[in-house]
Write an enzyme that holds these catalytic residues in place. Structure first.
Site, PDB file in Angstrom:
ATOM      1  N   SER A  74       0.794  -1.244   0.000  1.00 41.90           N
ATOM      2  CA  SER A  74       0.000   0.000   0.000  1.00 41.90           C
ATOM      3  C   SER A  74       0.815   1.276   0.000  1.00 41.90           C
ATOM      4  O   SER A  74       0.250   2.357  -0.149  1.00 41.90           O
ATOM      5  CB  SER A  74      -0.929   0.014   1.209  1.00 41.90           C
ATOM      6  OG  SER A  74      -1.968  -0.882   1.002  1.00 41.90           O
ATOM      7  N   LYS A 101       0.109   3.569  -2.800  1.00 41.58           N
ATOM      8  CA  LYS A 101      -1.176   4.264  -2.985  1.00 41.58           C
ATOM      9  C   LYS A 101      -1.043   5.778  -3.196  1.00 41.58           C
ATOM     10  O   LYS A 101      -1.747   6.336  -4.043  1.00 41.58           O
ATOM     11  CB  LYS A 101      -2.131   3.937  -1.830  1.00 41.58           C
ATOM     12  CG  LYS A 101      -2.704   2.508  -1.969  1.00 41.58           C
ATOM     13  CD  LYS A 101      -3.524   2.087  -0.772  1.00 41.58           C
ATOM     14  CE  LYS A 101      -4.129   0.699  -1.027  1.00 41.58           C
ATOM     15  NZ  LYS A 101      -4.460  -0.003   0.200  1.00 41.58           N
ATOM     16  N   TYR A 152      -3.617  -2.970 -10.124  1.00 39.12           N
ATOM     17  CA  TYR A 152      -3.442  -2.765  -8.675  1.00 39.12           C
ATOM     18  C   TYR A 152      -2.483  -3.814  -8.084  1.00 39.12           C
ATOM     19  O   TYR A 152      -1.592  -3.466  -7.293  1.00 39.12           O
ATOM     20  CB  TYR A 152      -4.821  -2.822  -7.997  1.00 39.12           C
ATOM     21  CG  TYR A 152      -4.745  -2.796  -6.490  1.00 39.12           C
ATOM     22  CD1 TYR A 152      -4.449  -1.620  -5.803  1.00 39.12           C
ATOM     23  CD2 TYR A 152      -4.964  -3.955  -5.748  1.00 39.12           C
ATOM     24  CE1 TYR A 152      -4.370  -1.604  -4.411  1.00 39.12           C
ATOM     25  CE2 TYR A 152      -4.890  -3.941  -4.359  1.00 39.12           C
ATOM     26  CZ  TYR A 152      -4.590  -2.767  -3.697  1.00 39.12           C
ATOM     27  OH  TYR A 152      -4.502  -2.755  -2.331  1.00 39.12           O
ATOM     28  N   TYR A 181      -4.388   3.934   7.872  1.00 40.21           N
ATOM     29  CA  TYR A 181      -5.719   3.306   8.012  1.00 40.21           C
ATOM     30  C   TYR A 181      -6.386   3.712   9.317  1.00 40.21           C
ATOM     31  O   TYR A 181      -6.342   4.873   9.698  1.00 40.21           O
ATOM     32  CB  TYR A 181      -5.609   1.772   7.923  1.00 40.21           C
ATOM     33  CG  TYR A 181      -4.745   1.282   6.811  1.00 40.21           C
ATOM     34  CD1 TYR A 181      -5.094   1.539   5.482  1.00 40.21           C
ATOM     35  CD2 TYR A 181      -3.595   0.578   7.059  1.00 40.21           C
ATOM     36  CE1 TYR A 181      -4.300   1.072   4.449  1.00 40.21           C
ATOM     37  CE2 TYR A 181      -2.801   0.110   6.031  1.00 40.21           C
ATOM     38  CZ  TYR A 181      -3.156   0.366   4.733  1.00 40.21           C
ATOM     39  OH  TYR A 181      -2.376  -0.089   3.724  1.00 40.21           O
TER      40      TYR A 181
HETATM   41  N1  GLN Z   1      -1.742  -5.825  -1.579  1.00 39.46           N
HETATM   42  C1  GLN Z   1      -2.357  -5.489  -0.324  1.00 39.46           C
HETATM   43  C2  GLN Z   1      -3.840  -5.791  -0.403  1.00 39.46           C
HETATM   44  O1  GLN Z   1      -4.338  -5.530  -1.432  1.00 39.46           O
HETATM   45  C3  GLN Z   1      -2.133  -4.063  -0.004  1.00 39.46           C
HETATM   46  C4  GLN Z   1      -2.769  -3.690   1.310  1.00 39.46           C
HETATM   47  C5  GLN Z   1      -1.824  -3.072   2.269  1.00 39.46           C
HETATM   48  O2  GLN Z   1      -0.613  -2.982   2.068  1.00 39.46           O
HETATM   49  N2  GLN Z   1      -2.358  -2.682   3.396  1.00 39.46           N
HETATM   50  O3  GLN Z   1      -4.480  -6.262   0.518  1.00 39.46           O
END
Ligand code: GLN
Length: 304
Positions: free
Chosen positions: A61, A64, A189, A240
Protein backbone atom coordinates in the site's frame (compact mmCIF):
# COMPACT_ATOMS: atom_id res chain seq x y z
CA UNK A 1 22.29 11.12 12.40
CA UNK A 2 23.47 7.58 11.57
CA UNK A 3 24.42 7.01 15.22
CA UNK A 4 21.03 8.26 16.38
CA UNK A 5 19.27 5.92 13.93
CA UNK A 6 21.31 2.96 15.16
CA UNK A 7 20.51 3.76 18.79
CA UNK A 8 16.81 4.03 18.03
CA UNK A 9 16.78 0.75 16.10
CA UNK A 10 18.52 -0.98 19.02
CA UNK A 11 15.73 0.18 21.31
CA UNK A 12 12.95 -0.70 18.87
CA UNK A 13 14.05 -4.14 17.67
CA UNK A 14 12.20 -5.71 20.60
CA UNK A 15 8.88 -4.48 19.17
CA UNK A 16 9.23 -6.76 16.14
CA UNK A 17 8.09 -9.47 18.58
CA UNK A 18 4.70 -7.75 18.99
CA UNK A 19 3.64 -8.40 15.42
CA UNK A 20 3.22 -11.02 12.73
CA UNK A 21 4.19 -11.00 9.07
CA UNK A 22 1.30 -10.71 6.62
CA UNK A 23 -0.11 -14.05 5.55
CA UNK A 24 -3.03 -13.08 3.31
CA UNK A 25 -0.84 -14.06 0.38
CA UNK A 26 1.64 -16.94 0.72
CA UNK A 27 4.60 -15.01 -0.67
CA UNK A 28 4.61 -12.38 2.12
CA UNK A 29 4.71 -15.03 4.83
CA UNK A 30 8.30 -15.78 3.82
CA UNK A 31 9.59 -12.48 5.28
CA UNK A 32 11.82 -12.57 8.38
CA UNK A 33 9.80 -10.91 11.19
CA UNK A 34 12.95 -9.78 13.03
CA UNK A 35 14.19 -7.43 10.35
CA UNK A 36 14.20 -3.69 10.96
CA UNK A 37 15.77 -1.05 8.73
CA UNK A 38 15.56 2.68 8.19
CA UNK A 39 16.77 5.33 5.77
CA UNK A 40 16.50 9.09 6.25
CA UNK A 41 17.12 11.39 3.29
CA UNK A 42 17.43 15.05 4.25
CA UNK A 43 16.64 18.16 2.31
CA UNK A 44 20.35 19.03 2.01
CA UNK A 45 21.11 15.73 0.25
CA UNK A 46 22.19 13.61 3.23
CA UNK A 47 21.39 9.87 3.06
CA UNK A 48 21.56 8.05 6.41
CA UNK A 49 20.79 4.35 6.72
CA UNK A 50 20.78 1.87 9.60
CA UNK A 51 19.80 -1.76 10.19
CA UNK A 52 18.28 -3.85 7.41
CA UNK A 53 17.87 -0.92 5.07
CA UNK A 54 19.11 -2.80 2.01
CA UNK A 55 16.47 -5.52 2.00
CA UNK A 56 14.12 -5.22 -0.96
CA UNK A 57 10.44 -5.85 -0.28
CA UNK A 58 7.12 -5.28 -2.02
CA UNK A 59 5.78 -1.79 -1.43
CA UNK A 60 2.15 -2.93 -1.14
CA UNK A 61 0.00 0.00 0.00
CA UNK A 62 2.93 2.40 0.13
CA UNK A 63 2.28 2.78 -3.62
CA UNK A 64 -1.18 4.26 -2.99
CA UNK A 65 -0.05 7.92 -2.76
CA UNK A 66 1.72 7.47 -6.11
CA UNK A 67 -1.44 5.95 -7.64
CA UNK A 68 -3.29 9.01 -6.35
CA UNK A 69 -0.63 11.30 -7.81
CA UNK A 70 -0.75 9.61 -11.22
CA UNK A 71 -4.56 9.85 -11.23
CA UNK A 72 -4.38 13.56 -10.31
CA UNK A 73 -1.76 14.23 -12.99
CA UNK A 74 -3.69 12.33 -15.66
CA UNK A 75 -7.29 13.18 -14.86
CA UNK A 76 -7.23 16.17 -12.49
CA UNK A 77 -8.75 16.82 -9.09
CA UNK A 78 -12.36 17.08 -10.27
CA UNK A 79 -12.36 13.57 -11.75
CA UNK A 80 -10.52 12.16 -8.73
CA UNK A 81 -13.10 13.67 -6.37
CA UNK A 82 -15.92 12.16 -8.46
CA UNK A 83 -14.52 8.72 -7.68
CA UNK A 84 -13.11 8.84 -4.14
CA UNK A 85 -13.65 10.94 -1.04
CA UNK A 86 -11.08 12.17 1.47
CA UNK A 87 -12.59 11.09 4.78
CA UNK A 88 -10.91 8.50 6.90
CA UNK A 89 -13.09 5.38 7.13
CA UNK A 90 -12.02 4.25 10.60
CA UNK A 91 -12.22 0.73 9.19
CA UNK A 92 -9.64 -1.81 8.05
CA UNK A 93 -7.96 -1.16 4.69
CA UNK A 94 -9.85 -3.97 2.96
CA UNK A 95 -13.24 -3.50 4.66
CA UNK A 96 -16.46 -4.16 2.76
CA UNK A 97 -19.10 -2.77 5.06
CA UNK A 98 -19.14 0.86 3.98
CA UNK A 99 -22.87 0.99 4.34
CA UNK A 100 -25.78 -1.38 4.33
CA UNK A 101 -27.32 0.17 1.26
CA UNK A 102 -24.84 1.34 -1.31
CA UNK A 103 -21.19 1.98 -1.95
CA UNK A 104 -20.66 5.68 -2.61
CA UNK A 105 -17.53 7.63 -3.38
CA UNK A 106 -17.69 9.40 -0.04
CA UNK A 107 -17.34 6.03 1.67
CA UNK A 108 -13.88 5.46 0.27
CA UNK A 109 -10.58 7.32 0.24
CA UNK A 110 -7.43 6.85 -1.90
CA UNK A 111 -5.50 5.09 0.86
CA UNK A 112 -7.76 2.06 1.31
CA UNK A 113 -7.88 -0.77 -1.20
CA UNK A 114 -11.23 0.14 -2.79
CA UNK A 115 -10.10 3.74 -3.36
CA UNK A 116 -6.74 2.80 -4.84
CA UNK A 117 -8.34 0.19 -7.12
CA UNK A 118 -10.85 2.80 -8.32
CA UNK A 119 -8.08 5.33 -9.00
CA UNK A 120 -6.24 2.88 -11.29
CA UNK A 121 -9.05 3.57 -13.78
CA UNK A 122 -8.09 7.27 -13.90
CA UNK A 123 -4.52 6.60 -15.02
CA UNK A 124 -4.09 7.36 -18.73
CA UNK A 125 -3.19 4.57 -21.14
CA UNK A 126 -4.88 2.55 -23.86
CA UNK A 127 -4.45 -0.69 -21.93
CA UNK A 128 -3.95 -1.50 -18.27
CA UNK A 129 -0.42 -2.56 -19.12
CA UNK A 130 0.23 0.89 -20.44
CA UNK A 131 -1.39 2.49 -17.37
CA UNK A 132 0.76 0.36 -15.08
CA UNK A 133 3.92 1.11 -16.98
CA UNK A 134 3.24 4.87 -16.65
CA UNK A 135 2.72 4.38 -12.91
CA UNK A 136 5.96 2.40 -12.57
CA UNK A 137 7.82 5.13 -14.43
CA UNK A 138 6.48 7.73 -12.01
CA UNK A 139 7.59 5.61 -9.04
CA UNK A 140 11.06 5.30 -10.60
CA UNK A 141 11.25 9.03 -11.26
CA UNK A 142 10.27 9.97 -7.69
CA UNK A 143 12.73 7.46 -6.23
CA UNK A 144 15.44 8.41 -8.73
CA UNK A 145 15.88 4.70 -9.34
CA UNK A 146 15.30 3.47 -12.91
CA UNK A 147 15.98 -0.13 -11.81
CA UNK A 148 12.76 -0.49 -9.83
CA UNK A 149 10.44 -3.25 -11.03
CA UNK A 150 7.86 -5.82 -10.03
CA UNK A 151 8.50 -8.79 -7.74
CA UNK A 152 7.02 -11.44 -10.03
CA UNK A 153 6.38 -14.03 -7.34
CA UNK A 154 4.56 -11.53 -5.09
CA UNK A 155 2.55 -10.39 -8.12
CA UNK A 156 1.57 -13.98 -9.02
CA UNK A 157 0.69 -14.66 -5.39
CA UNK A 158 -1.52 -11.53 -5.27
CA UNK A 159 -3.15 -12.44 -8.56
CA UNK A 160 -3.97 -16.01 -7.64
CA UNK A 161 -5.17 -15.34 -4.10
CA UNK A 162 -6.36 -11.71 -4.13
CA UNK A 163 -10.05 -12.54 -4.23
CA UNK A 164 -11.06 -10.02 -1.63
CA UNK A 165 -9.61 -7.23 -3.76
CA UNK A 166 -11.39 -8.69 -6.77
CA UNK A 167 -14.63 -8.66 -4.80
CA UNK A 168 -14.05 -5.02 -3.81
CA UNK A 169 -13.49 -4.15 -7.46
CA UNK A 170 -16.72 -5.90 -8.49
CA UNK A 171 -18.52 -3.91 -5.76
CA UNK A 172 -17.10 -0.72 -7.28
CA UNK A 173 -18.41 -1.82 -10.64
CA UNK A 174 -21.80 -2.87 -9.25
CA UNK A 175 -22.24 0.64 -7.83
CA UNK A 176 -21.02 2.19 -11.11
CA UNK A 177 -17.94 3.80 -9.61
CA UNK A 178 -15.78 2.08 -12.18
CA UNK A 179 -16.38 0.49 -15.54
CA UNK A 180 -14.35 -1.64 -17.90
CA UNK A 181 -12.85 -5.06 -17.31
CA UNK A 182 -12.53 -5.64 -13.56
CA UNK A 183 -9.78 -8.24 -14.00
CA UNK A 184 -7.66 -5.71 -15.87
CA UNK A 185 -8.20 -3.05 -13.21
CA UNK A 186 -7.19 -5.35 -10.34
CA UNK A 187 -4.25 -6.63 -12.33
CA UNK A 188 -2.89 -3.08 -12.45
CA UNK A 189 -3.44 -2.76 -8.67
CA UNK A 190 -1.77 -6.14 -7.95
CA UNK A 191 1.26 -5.17 -10.02
CA UNK A 192 1.46 -1.78 -8.29
CA UNK A 193 1.46 -3.47 -4.85
CA UNK A 194 4.20 -5.83 -6.03
CA UNK A 195 6.73 -3.13 -6.96
CA UNK A 196 9.97 -3.86 -5.11
CA UNK A 197 11.76 -1.18 -3.12
CA UNK A 198 14.17 -0.72 -0.25
CA UNK A 199 14.22 1.88 2.53
CA UNK A 200 16.29 4.29 0.41
CA UNK A 201 13.71 4.23 -2.41
CA UNK A 202 10.87 4.96 0.03
CA UNK A 203 12.83 7.76 1.74
CA UNK A 204 13.59 9.40 -1.61
CA UNK A 205 9.96 9.25 -2.75
CA UNK A 206 8.92 10.72 0.61
CA UNK A 207 11.40 13.57 0.20
CA UNK A 208 9.78 14.60 -3.10
CA UNK A 209 6.40 14.82 -1.34
CA UNK A 210 8.11 16.71 1.53
CA UNK A 211 9.50 19.19 -1.01
CA UNK A 212 6.13 19.65 -2.73
CA UNK A 213 7.07 17.91 -5.95
CA UNK A 214 10.62 19.19 -6.38
CA UNK A 215 13.15 16.48 -7.27
CA UNK A 216 16.70 16.59 -5.82
CA UNK A 217 18.02 18.10 -9.09
CA UNK A 218 15.57 21.02 -8.77
CA UNK A 219 13.18 19.81 -11.49
CA UNK A 220 9.50 19.91 -10.59
CA UNK A 221 7.86 16.47 -10.92
CA UNK A 222 4.36 17.74 -10.14
CA UNK A 223 2.41 20.82 -9.08
CA UNK A 224 2.73 21.67 -5.40
CA UNK A 225 -1.07 21.73 -5.02
CA UNK A 226 -1.00 17.94 -5.53
CA UNK A 227 1.61 17.52 -2.81
CA UNK A 228 -0.72 19.45 -0.50
CA UNK A 229 -3.65 17.20 -1.48
CA UNK A 230 -1.74 13.95 -1.04
CA UNK A 231 0.01 14.91 2.21
CA UNK A 232 -3.33 15.96 3.72
CA UNK A 233 -4.99 12.67 2.79
CA UNK A 234 -1.97 10.75 4.12
CA UNK A 235 -2.19 12.61 7.41
CA UNK A 236 -5.76 11.48 8.05
CA UNK A 237 -5.91 8.15 6.19
CA UNK A 238 -2.36 6.90 5.50
CA UNK A 239 -2.12 4.55 8.47
CA UNK A 240 -5.72 3.31 8.01
CA UNK A 241 -7.62 2.97 11.29
CA UNK A 242 -4.38 3.74 13.12
CA UNK A 243 -4.04 7.22 11.57
CA UNK A 244 -5.27 9.18 14.61
CA UNK A 245 -2.86 7.47 17.00
CA UNK A 246 -0.03 7.97 14.50
CA UNK A 247 -0.90 11.68 14.14
CA UNK A 248 -0.69 12.06 17.92
CA UNK A 249 2.53 10.12 18.42
CA UNK A 250 4.49 10.84 15.24
CA UNK A 251 2.68 13.76 13.65
CA UNK A 252 3.68 13.58 9.99
CA UNK A 253 1.97 12.29 6.82
CA UNK A 254 2.88 8.64 6.23
CA UNK A 255 1.87 5.51 4.37
CA UNK A 256 2.24 1.93 5.50
CA UNK A 257 2.08 -1.33 3.53
CA UNK A 258 1.56 -4.95 4.55
CA UNK A 259 4.99 -5.78 3.13
CA UNK A 260 6.36 -4.00 6.23
CA UNK A 261 7.25 -0.69 4.62
CA UNK A 262 6.41 2.78 5.92
CA UNK A 263 7.12 5.98 4.05
CA UNK A 264 7.02 9.09 6.23
CA UNK A 265 7.05 12.65 4.93
CA UNK A 266 8.49 15.44 7.06
CA UNK A 267 7.49 18.61 5.18
CA UNK A 268 10.47 20.68 3.98
CA UNK A 269 12.89 18.58 6.04
CA UNK A 270 13.21 14.89 5.18
CA UNK A 271 11.87 11.68 3.73
CA UNK A 272 11.96 8.50 5.81
CA UNK A 273 11.76 4.89 4.62
CA UNK A 274 11.27 2.03 7.08
CA UNK A 275 11.18 -1.74 6.71
CA UNK A 276 10.03 -4.16 9.36
CA UNK A 277 7.56 -6.81 8.29
CA UNK A 278 6.05 -7.82 11.66
CA UNK A 279 2.65 -6.09 11.57
CA UNK A 280 0.07 -5.07 14.15
CA UNK A 281 -3.61 -6.01 13.77
CA UNK A 282 -4.21 -3.01 11.51
CA UNK A 283 -1.55 -4.00 9.00
CA UNK A 284 1.02 -1.43 10.15
CA UNK A 285 4.63 -2.30 11.01
CA UNK A 286 4.95 -2.59 14.82
CA UNK A 287 8.63 -1.76 15.19
CA UNK A 288 8.37 0.69 12.28
CA UNK A 289 5.82 2.80 14.15
CA UNK A 290 7.86 2.69 17.37
CA UNK A 291 10.96 3.77 15.45
CA UNK A 292 9.10 6.72 13.95
CA UNK A 293 7.71 7.68 17.35
CA UNK A 294 11.19 7.81 18.86
CA UNK A 295 12.71 9.61 15.90
CA UNK A 296 9.90 12.15 15.92
CA UNK A 297 10.50 12.92 19.60
CA UNK A 298 14.28 13.13 19.20
CA UNK A 299 14.19 15.43 16.17
CA UNK A 300 10.88 17.20 16.87
CA UNK A 301 9.38 16.08 13.59
CA UNK A 302 5.69 16.47 14.43
CA UNK A 303 4.03 19.19 12.39
CA UNK A 304 1.66 19.93 15.28
N1 GLN B 1 -1.74 -5.82 -1.58
C1 GLN B 1 -2.36 -5.49 -0.32
C2 GLN B 1 -3.84 -5.79 -0.40
O1 GLN B 1 -4.34 -5.53 -1.43
C3 GLN B 1 -2.13 -4.06 0.00
C4 GLN B 1 -2.77 -3.69 1.31
C5 GLN B 1 -1.82 -3.07 2.27
O2 GLN B 1 -0.61 -2.98 2.07
N2 GLN B 1 -2.36 -2.68 3.40
O3 GLN B 1 -4.48 -6.26 0.52
Amino acid sequence: MKKLLEEILDKCRIYTKNGKVANYIPELEKADPEKLGICVVTDDGGVYCAGDSEIRFSVQSVVKPVILLQALLDSGEVEVRKLVGVESTGKPFDAFNYSDQALKREHINPMINAGAIALCTLIKGNTYEEKFSRLLNLVRKLAGNPQMGVDESVYMSEKTTGNKNRALAYMLKAYRLIDGNVEDVVDCYFKACSIKADCVDLAKIALVFANKGILPDGESAFDKKYAGYINAVLMTCGMYDGSGEFALNVGVPAKSGVGGGIMAIVPKRMGIGIYSPALDGKGNSCAGIKTLEMLSKELELSIF
